[in-house]
Design a protein around this motif. Structure first.
Motif, PDB file in Angstrom:
ATOM      1  N   THR A  79       0.833  -1.194   0.000  1.00 18.78           N
ATOM      2  CA  THR A  79       0.000   0.000   0.000  1.00 18.78           C
ATOM      3  C   THR A  79       0.871   1.249   0.000  1.00 18.78           C
ATOM      4  O   THR A  79       2.025   1.225   0.420  1.00 18.78           O
ATOM      5  CB  THR A  79      -0.938   0.025   1.228  1.00 18.78           C
ATOM      6  OG1 THR A  79      -0.163  -0.194   2.409  1.00 18.78           O
ATOM      7  CG2 THR A  79      -1.990  -1.061   1.122  1.00 18.78           C
ATOM      8  N   VAL A  80       0.289   2.336  -0.468  1.00 19.49           N
ATOM      9  CA  VAL A  80       1.012   3.602  -0.558  1.00 19.49           C
ATOM     10  C   VAL A  80       1.173   4.191   0.841  1.00 19.49           C
ATOM     11  O   VAL A  80       0.208   4.283   1.599  1.00 19.49           O
ATOM     12  CB  VAL A  80       0.247   4.586  -1.461  1.00 19.49           C
ATOM     13  CG1 VAL A  80       0.926   5.943  -1.485  1.00 19.49           C
ATOM     14  CG2 VAL A  80       0.130   4.028  -2.870  1.00 19.49           C
ATOM     15  N   ASP A  81       2.389   4.588   1.196  1.00 18.55           N
ATOM     16  CA  ASP A  81       2.630   5.131   2.525  1.00 18.55           C
ATOM     17  C   ASP A  81       2.684   6.650   2.501  1.00 18.55           C
ATOM     18  O   ASP A  81       2.568   7.284   1.443  1.00 18.55           O
ATOM     19  CB  ASP A  81       3.917   4.555   3.128  1.00 18.55           C
ATOM     20  CG  ASP A  81       5.146   4.859   2.278  1.00 18.55           C
ATOM     21  OD1 ASP A  81       5.069   5.710   1.378  1.00 18.55           O
ATOM     22  OD2 ASP A  81       6.207   4.228   2.518  1.00 18.55           O
ATOM     23  N   PHE A  82       2.835   7.242   3.687  1.00 19.09           N
ATOM     24  CA  PHE A  82       2.838   8.702   3.803  1.00 19.09           C
ATOM     25  C   PHE A  82       3.952   9.334   2.976  1.00 19.09           C
ATOM     26  O   PHE A  82       3.769  10.405   2.387  1.00 19.09           O
ATOM     27  CB  PHE A  82       2.998   9.115   5.273  1.00 19.09           C
ATOM     28  CG  PHE A  82       1.820   8.750   6.136  1.00 19.09           C
ATOM     29  CD1 PHE A  82       0.553   9.230   5.841  1.00 19.09           C
ATOM     30  CD2 PHE A  82       1.973   7.931   7.241  1.00 19.09           C
ATOM     31  CE1 PHE A  82      -0.537   8.902   6.634  1.00 19.09           C
ATOM     32  CE2 PHE A  82       0.894   7.594   8.042  1.00 19.09           C
ATOM     33  CZ  PHE A  82      -0.365   8.081   7.744  1.00 19.09           C
ATOM     34  N   LYS A  83       5.110   8.698   2.932  1.00 23.67           N
ATOM     35  CA  LYS A  83       6.241   9.252   2.196  1.00 23.67           C
ATOM     36  C   LYS A  83       5.908   9.388   0.719  1.00 23.67           C
ATOM     37  O   LYS A  83       6.190  10.435   0.101  1.00 23.67           O
ATOM     38  CB  LYS A  83       7.476   8.359   2.389  1.00 23.67           C
ATOM     39  CG  LYS A  83       8.724   8.899   1.715  1.00 23.67           C
ATOM     40  CD  LYS A  83       9.922   7.987   1.976  1.00 23.67           C
ATOM     41  CE  LYS A  83      11.171   8.527   1.282  1.00 23.67           C
ATOM     42  NZ  LYS A  83      12.343   7.649   1.502  1.00 23.67           N
ATOM     43  N   GLN A  84       5.302   8.365   0.133  1.00 19.34           N
ATOM     44  CA  GLN A  84       4.952   8.436  -1.286  1.00 19.34           C
ATOM     45  C   GLN A  84       3.839   9.449  -1.521  1.00 19.34           C
ATOM     46  O   GLN A  84       3.860  10.186  -2.511  1.00 19.34           O
ATOM     47  CB  GLN A  84       4.539   7.065  -1.814  1.00 19.34           C
ATOM     48  CG  GLN A  84       4.179   7.084  -3.300  1.00 19.34           C
ATOM     49  CD  GLN A  84       3.964   5.704  -3.878  1.00 19.34           C
ATOM     50  OE1 GLN A  84       4.437   4.707  -3.340  1.00 19.34           O
ATOM     51  NE2 GLN A  84       3.253   5.620  -5.001  1.00 19.34           N
ATOM     52  N   ILE A  85       2.862   9.485  -0.632  1.00 21.23           N
ATOM     53  CA  ILE A  85       1.773  10.454  -0.779  1.00 21.23           C
ATOM     54  C   ILE A  85       2.322  11.876  -0.763  1.00 21.23           C
ATOM     55  O   ILE A  85       1.932  12.719  -1.574  1.00 21.23           O
ATOM     56  CB  ILE A  85       0.726  10.264   0.335  1.00 21.23           C
ATOM     57  CG1 ILE A  85      -0.022   8.941   0.133  1.00 21.23           C
ATOM     58  CG2 ILE A  85      -0.266  11.426   0.364  1.00 21.23           C
ATOM     59  CD1 ILE A  85      -0.951   8.580   1.268  1.00 21.23           C
ATOM     60  N   ASP A  86       3.246  12.164   0.152  1.00 19.42           N
ATOM     61  CA  ASP A  86       3.838  13.500   0.226  1.00 19.42           C
ATOM     62  C   ASP A  86       4.648  13.822  -1.023  1.00 19.42           C
ATOM     63  O   ASP A  86       4.621  14.955  -1.517  1.00 19.42           O
ATOM     64  CB  ASP A  86       4.720  13.619   1.473  1.00 19.42           C
ATOM     65  CG  ASP A  86       3.912  13.652   2.759  1.00 19.42           C
ATOM     66  OD1 ASP A  86       2.695  13.913   2.678  1.00 19.42           O
ATOM     67  OD2 ASP A  86       4.486  13.401   3.834  1.00 19.42           O
ATOM     68  N   SER A  87       5.397  12.834  -1.534  1.00 21.48           N
ATOM     69  CA  SER A  87       6.220  13.082  -2.722  1.00 21.48           C
ATOM     70  C   SER A  87       5.349  13.304  -3.950  1.00 21.48           C
ATOM     71  O   SER A  87       5.744  14.020  -4.875  1.00 21.48           O
ATOM     72  CB  SER A  87       7.178  11.912  -2.961  1.00 21.48           C
ATOM     73  OG  SER A  87       6.469  10.741  -3.317  1.00 21.48           O
ATOM     74  N   GLU A  88       4.148  12.718  -3.968  1.00 22.97           N
ATOM     75  CA  GLU A  88       3.237  12.872  -5.105  1.00 22.97           C
ATOM     76  C   GLU A  88       2.110  13.865  -4.809  1.00 22.97           C
ATOM     77  O   GLU A  88       1.096  13.879  -5.504  1.00 22.97           O
ATOM     78  CB  GLU A  88       2.628  11.509  -5.461  1.00 22.97           C
ATOM     79  CG  GLU A  88       3.639  10.479  -5.912  1.00 22.97           C
ATOM     80  CD  GLU A  88       3.028   9.118  -6.181  1.00 22.97           C
ATOM     81  OE1 GLU A  88       3.753   8.214  -6.613  1.00 22.97           O
ATOM     82  OE2 GLU A  88       1.806   8.954  -5.951  1.00 22.97           O
ATOM     83  N   TRP A  89       2.299  14.687  -3.785  1.00 28.13           N
ATOM     84  CA  TRP A  89       1.235  15.595  -3.332  1.00 28.13           C
ATOM     85  C   TRP A  89       0.747  16.497  -4.465  1.00 28.13           C
ATOM     86  O   TRP A  89      -0.445  16.758  -4.605  1.00 28.13           O
ATOM     87  CB  TRP A  89       1.749  16.436  -2.169  1.00 28.13           C
ATOM     88  CG  TRP A  89       0.676  17.122  -1.396  1.00 28.13           C
ATOM     89  CD1 TRP A  89       0.124  18.349  -1.652  1.00 28.13           C
ATOM     90  CD2 TRP A  89      -0.008  16.619  -0.240  1.00 28.13           C
ATOM     91  NE1 TRP A  89      -0.851  18.645  -0.733  1.00 28.13           N
ATOM     92  CE2 TRP A  89      -0.948  17.600   0.147  1.00 28.13           C
ATOM     93  CE3 TRP A  89       0.089  15.449   0.490  1.00 28.13           C
ATOM     94  CZ2 TRP A  89      -1.780  17.426   1.256  1.00 28.13           C
ATOM     95  CZ3 TRP A  89      -0.746  15.272   1.592  1.00 28.13           C
ATOM     96  CH2 TRP A  89      -1.661  16.262   1.968  1.00 28.13           C
ATOM     97  N   ASN A  90       1.671  16.978  -5.292  1.00 33.55           N
ATOM     98  CA  ASN A  90       1.312  17.902  -6.378  1.00 33.55           C
ATOM     99  C   ASN A  90       1.218  17.176  -7.715  1.00 33.55           C
ATOM    100  O   ASN A  90       1.657  17.691  -8.746  1.00 33.55           O
ATOM    101  CB  ASN A  90       2.340  19.032  -6.457  1.00 33.55           C
ATOM    102  CG  ASN A  90       2.339  19.890  -5.200  1.00 33.55           C
ATOM    103  OD1 ASN A  90       1.308  20.416  -4.803  1.00 33.55           O
ATOM    104  ND2 ASN A  90       3.490  20.015  -4.570  1.00 33.55           N
ATOM    105  N   TRP A  91       0.640  15.993  -7.691  1.00 29.42           N
ATOM    106  CA  TRP A  91       0.538  15.160  -8.889  1.00 29.42           C
ATOM    107  C   TRP A  91      -0.203  15.866 -10.025  1.00 29.42           C
ATOM    108  O   TRP A  91       0.025  15.582 -11.207  1.00 29.42           O
ATOM    109  CB  TRP A  91      -0.171  13.848  -8.552  1.00 29.42           C
ATOM    110  CG  TRP A  91      -1.604  14.044  -8.152  1.00 29.42           C
ATOM    111  CD1 TRP A  91      -2.078  14.269  -6.892  1.00 29.42           C
ATOM    112  CD2 TRP A  91      -2.749  14.073  -9.015  1.00 29.42           C
ATOM    113  NE1 TRP A  91      -3.445  14.435  -6.911  1.00 29.42           N
ATOM    114  CE2 TRP A  91      -3.870  14.326  -8.204  1.00 29.42           C
ATOM    115  CE3 TRP A  91      -2.920  13.921 -10.394  1.00 29.42           C
ATOM    116  CZ2 TRP A  91      -5.159  14.423  -8.729  1.00 29.42           C
ATOM    117  CZ3 TRP A  91      -4.197  14.020 -10.923  1.00 29.42           C
ATOM    118  CH2 TRP A  91      -5.299  14.261 -10.088  1.00 29.42           C
ATOM    119  N   GLU A  92      -1.127  16.783  -9.696  1.00 33.26           N
ATOM    120  CA  GLU A  92      -1.964  17.409 -10.723  1.00 33.26           C
ATOM    121  C   GLU A  92      -1.276  18.564 -11.433  1.00 33.26           C
ATOM    122  O   GLU A  92      -1.876  19.241 -12.275  1.00 33.26           O
ATOM    123  CB  GLU A  92      -3.286  17.879 -10.101  1.00 33.26           C
ATOM    124  CG  GLU A  92      -3.241  19.201  -9.368  1.00 33.26           C
ATOM    125  CD  GLU A  92      -2.604  19.150  -7.983  1.00 33.26           C
ATOM    126  OE1 GLU A  92      -1.915  18.167  -7.689  1.00 33.26           O
ATOM    127  OE2 GLU A  92      -2.798  20.103  -7.227  1.00 33.26           O
TER     128      GLU A  92
END
Length: 620
Positions: A79-92
Motif C-alpha cells: 500500500t502507498v505510505d505517507f512518504k509516497q503520498i507526500d512526494s506525489e502531493w502535487n501530482w496534478e
C-alpha cells in the motif's frame, strides 16, 4: 544546478498555483459580459477539460483503493505510505501545465469554430494517434531509459514511487509532461487543422487517453484475460495493468504508450507479459491473508468521507471537516442509506508490521445507528459476519473498535465468543491497553480523581487499579448495587479508597477528572479551574472550558518499522492508532491464545502496557 525543466516553476506557490487558471477564467467572464458573440469559447473548454481530467484520476484512484472490489486482482499487495503520498502531493501539476500549453495553442486557432460531432474526425484522430503518437512516445520513452543523463535528471522521478497508483501518473518532471502533452496534442491538433475536428473528438480523446493511462498505473488488473483469449490480436493493440507493471519492475522492456505492438516490433516486449496477466486474472497472485484485523466503523456522515478509499491526500491527514467535502454529502447520504439496507464488513486499508500483514475492515454502520434499539441485531449480525470471515480466512486476531464492542450491544464481544466456542481467531476488545494508556497519563503524584462512567468496563478497571495505588476515586454512579459490586472486587485494605458520589458537585475540588460519560457544559462547570479532563467517551467531550485542559482519546504510536501506512485513523496524527487498535496489535505480537472480551483483568493492565512498550509502541 538542477537540469532545465526538471522542477516545477510554481512548486513554492502551494495552492496559489491555481491562480494560473486566472487568465482563462477572466477571458471567459470578459467574453460573456462584453462580447455579443463570444469568440474565445476555447478558454471555457480548456477549463472544463482540466476539471474533467482531475476527476478522472481522482475517481479511478478512489476505485483502485476500494480493496473490497479489487482484492482478487491486486498486482501488488503493498500500500502507498505517507512518504509516497507526500512526494506525489502535487501530482496534478501536469494538468495545469497542459492547460496553459493548450491555451497558447488555441489562442492562435481561436478563429476555428468546431462542430459538436464529426465521425470522420474521430477516425482521423485515431489514425494520427496510431501512426504518429504511439511510435513517437515509444522512441522517446526508450531514449529516456537508455540515456543515463536523461534518466537520472528527468525520468527517474517517475520510477521513484515504490507502489504504483493512478495518481503516480502525474509524478514526473515538467519535461516529461511537456513531451506527453505534445504526444497527446498531435492527433487533436492535426485533425483540427485539416478541417475534421470536433468538440466530441477533443473531449473523447482526452477522456480515453487519461483512462488508458489509469489502466496502466492501477493497483489491480482491469483488463480481463477472456478478451485476449477470444481475440488474441488485441494483446498487441491494448496494454494492461500487469503489462505496465512489468515495465516498472524490468525497466528495459514494455516501453509502449498503449499499444504493445510497438514493443513487439522494437524487440522490447517482455516475454512474461501474457503469462503474468493470466496469472493475475486467475487470482493465483492473491495476497497473503492478514494476521491481524481491526474491525472499525464510521462515526458520522462527515467523517465517513475520511474513509481510506476517499481522496488520499485528505485521508493522509487527521480528520477535520473541510469546505470541499460539501459537494460529496449527497453521495455519502445515498451510500449511508444503501449500506443500511444491505451490507457486510469490507476491507478498507492495510499495513505491514514485522513482515506481517495488518488490515482494517469496516462495519458499514454510523455512530448514531449503534444507539437505535431496533438496529442492535443487525449490527451484531454484521460484526459476527466479520469475525466468522476472519476466522475462515485464517486471521489470528481481530480487534473491535469502540462501538463494535459496546457493552449493551454484545457485552464487549462476549456474545460472539459464547456463540462460537470453536473460533480459531482471537477476539479482542483492546480495553486492557486502553485502560493502561489512560492510567499512565495520570501524574504519579495524584491523590484523588473524579470518575464518570465509573461502572463501565473501563471505569471499573480504572477505579480498581487506582485504589490499589492508594488514589482516592470518586465514582459517579446512581446505582449503589453496581458500586458495591465493584468495591467488593478490591482488596479489603483498598476498598475505602473507592467512594460513591451521585452528583457532579462532588468533583468541584478535584483537578483530575476522568470522563467515561459525555459531559455537558453545565456538568463541566463544576470542575475547578486548572482541571485536566482525561476521557474514554465516544464521542469525545467538547472543550467548553478555557481554564481547563482536555485529553484526547487513548491512543498509541505504532512502531517505526511499520510499512505501507498511508491513512490517519480518524482524528489521530500520522502513525497513531486508537488504543483498542493497538491492544489488538499487542495481542497478536505477544501471541496470546486467549480471547480478550468482557470485563478487564486488572492484573493484566501493567503486563499489556509493558508488552506494548517492548514491541515499540509509544504513548502519544
Amino acid at each position: 544546478m538542477v537540469a532545465p525543466l526538471s522542477t516545477w516553476p510554481w512548486e513554492n506557490l502551494g495552492n496559489f498555483k491555481y491562480l494560473l487558471y486566472g487568465p482563462l477564467v477572466a477571458q471567459v467572464i470578459y467574453s460573456r459580459m462584453h462580447e455579443d458573440a463570444p469568440k474565445m469559447e476555447w478558454c471555457l473548454h480548456i477549463l472544463a477539460i482540466c476539471a474533467l481530467r482531475l476527476y478522472i484520476y481522482l475517481l479511478w484512484c478512489i476505485y483502485g483503493r476500494m480493496y473490497f472490489f479489487t482484492k482478487r486482482r491486486l498486482i501488488d499487495g503493498k500500500t502507498v505510505d505517507f512518504k509516497q503520498i507526500d512526494s506525489e502531493w502535487n501530482w496534478e501539476n501536469f494538468i495545469i501545465l497542459h492547460g496553459l500549453v493548450a491555451s497558447v495553442a488555441c489562442y492562435s486557432l481561436s478563429y476555428i469554430n468546431l462542430p459538436l460531432w464529426n465521425l470522420k474526425g474521430i477516425v482521423c484522430a485515431l489514425i494520427f494517434h496510431v501512426g504518429v503518437s504511439e511510435p513517437l512516445y515509444y522512441f522517446i520513452h526508450k531514449k529516456l531509459h537508455s540515456n543515463q543523463y536523461l534518466f537520472t535528471h528527468y525520468h527517474s522521478l517517475h520510477h521513484s514511487s515504490p507502489v504504483q497508483e493512478c495518481l503516480t501518473a502525474g509524478h514526473a518532471t515538467p519535461l516529461e509532461h511537456l513531451i506527453l502533452g505534445v504526444v497527446m496534442g498531435i492527433p487533436m491538433l492535426a485533425t483540427c487543422l485539416i478541417g475534421l475536428g470536433s468538440l466530441g473528438m477533443i473531449y473523447g480523446y482526452v477522456f480515453i487517453f487519461d483512462c488508458l493511462r489509469v489502466v496502466g498505473l492501477s493497483k489491480s488488473e482491469l483488463v480481463p484475460c477472456k478478451i485476449f483469449e477470444i481475440l488474441p490480436f488485441l494483446r498487441y493493440v491494448i496494454y494492461t495493468t500487469s503489462y505496465h507493471n512489468l515495465h516498472r519492475k524490468e525497466m528495459n522492456t514494455n516501453f509502449c504508450l498503449f499499444m504493445p505492438i510497438f514493443d513487439a516490433l522494437g524487440n522490447t516486449l517482455n516475454p512474461k507479459s501474457w503469462e503474468f496477466h493470466k496469472k493475475i486474472c486467475s487470482g493465483l497472485n492473491d495476497n497473503k491473508v492478514p494476521d491481524f484485523v481491526f474491525l472499525c466503523h464510521c462515526v458520522d456522515l462527515t467523517s465517513s468521507l475520511h474513509s481510506p478509499f476517499f481522496i488520499r491526500t485528505f485521508v493522509s491527514l487527521p480528520f477535520k471537516a473541510r469546505w470541499f467535502l460539501l459537494p460529496y454529502f449527497p453521495t455519502a447520504f445515498v451510500v449511508l442509506v444503501s449500506l443500511w439496507i444491505k451490507s457486510r464488513p469490507f476491507i478498507v486499508t492495510g499495513y505491514t508490521l514485522r513482515n506481517r500483514l495488518h488490515q482494517s475492515w469496516c462495519v458499514p454502520r454510523y455512530g448514531f445507528q449503534y444507539f437505535l434499539p431496533f438496529a442492535k441485531d443487525g449490527i451484531n449480525s454484521q460484526i459476527e459476519d466479520g469475525i466468522l470471515e476472519a476466522d475462515k480466512s485464517g486471521v489470528k486476531v481481530i480487534s473491535l473498535a469502540a462501538l463494535n464492542k459496546n457493552e449493551a450491544l454484545n457485552g464487549g464481544g462476549t456474545l460472539f465468543v459464547n456463540k462460537h466456542p470453536d473460533l480459531r481467531v482471537r477476539v479482542v476488545h483492546g480495553n486492557t491497553l486502553t485502560a493502561a494508556v489512560i492510567l499512565n497519563e495520570i501524574p504519579k503524584d495524584v491523590q484523588e480523581v473524579f470518575l464518570s462512567g465509573a461502572t463501565s468496563k473501563l471505569g471499573r478497571a480504572i477505579a480498581l487499579y487506582l485504589c490499589r495505588k492508594k488514589v482516592r476515586v470518586m465514582m459517579l454512579t446512581q446505582s449503589k448495587d453496581r458500586f458495591k459490586t465493584i468495591q467488593m472486587e478490591a482488596p479489603d485494605e483498598y476498598q475505602s479508597y473507592l467512594i460513591q458520589v451521585t452528583k457532579y458537585q462532588a468533583g468541584q475540588n478535584c483537578k483530575t477528572w476522568i470522563a467515561g460519560k459525555w459531559l455537558t457544559p453545565r456538568q463541566q462547570g463544576w470542575a475547578p479551574a486548572g482541571t485536566h479532563f482525561h476521557q474514554f467517551v465516544v464521542p469525545m467531550i467538547m472543550s467548553f472550558r478555557r481554564d481547563c485542559t482536555y485529553g484526547k482519546l487513548a491512543a498509541m504510536k505504532l512502531p517505526e518499522d511499520v510499512e505501507g501506512l498511508g491513512t490517519c485513523e480518524y482524528t489521530m496524527p500520522r502513525g497513531v492508532v486508537h488504543a483498542c487498535h493497538a491492544g489488538g496489535v499487542v495481542h497478536f505480537l505477544e501471541g496470546y491464545k486467549h480471547h480478550e472480551v468482557g470485563t478487564i483483568d486488572v492484573d493484566k493492565i501493567d503486563v499489556v502496557w509493558e508488552a506494548a512498550l517492548k514491541h515499540g509502541l509509544r504513548p502519544v
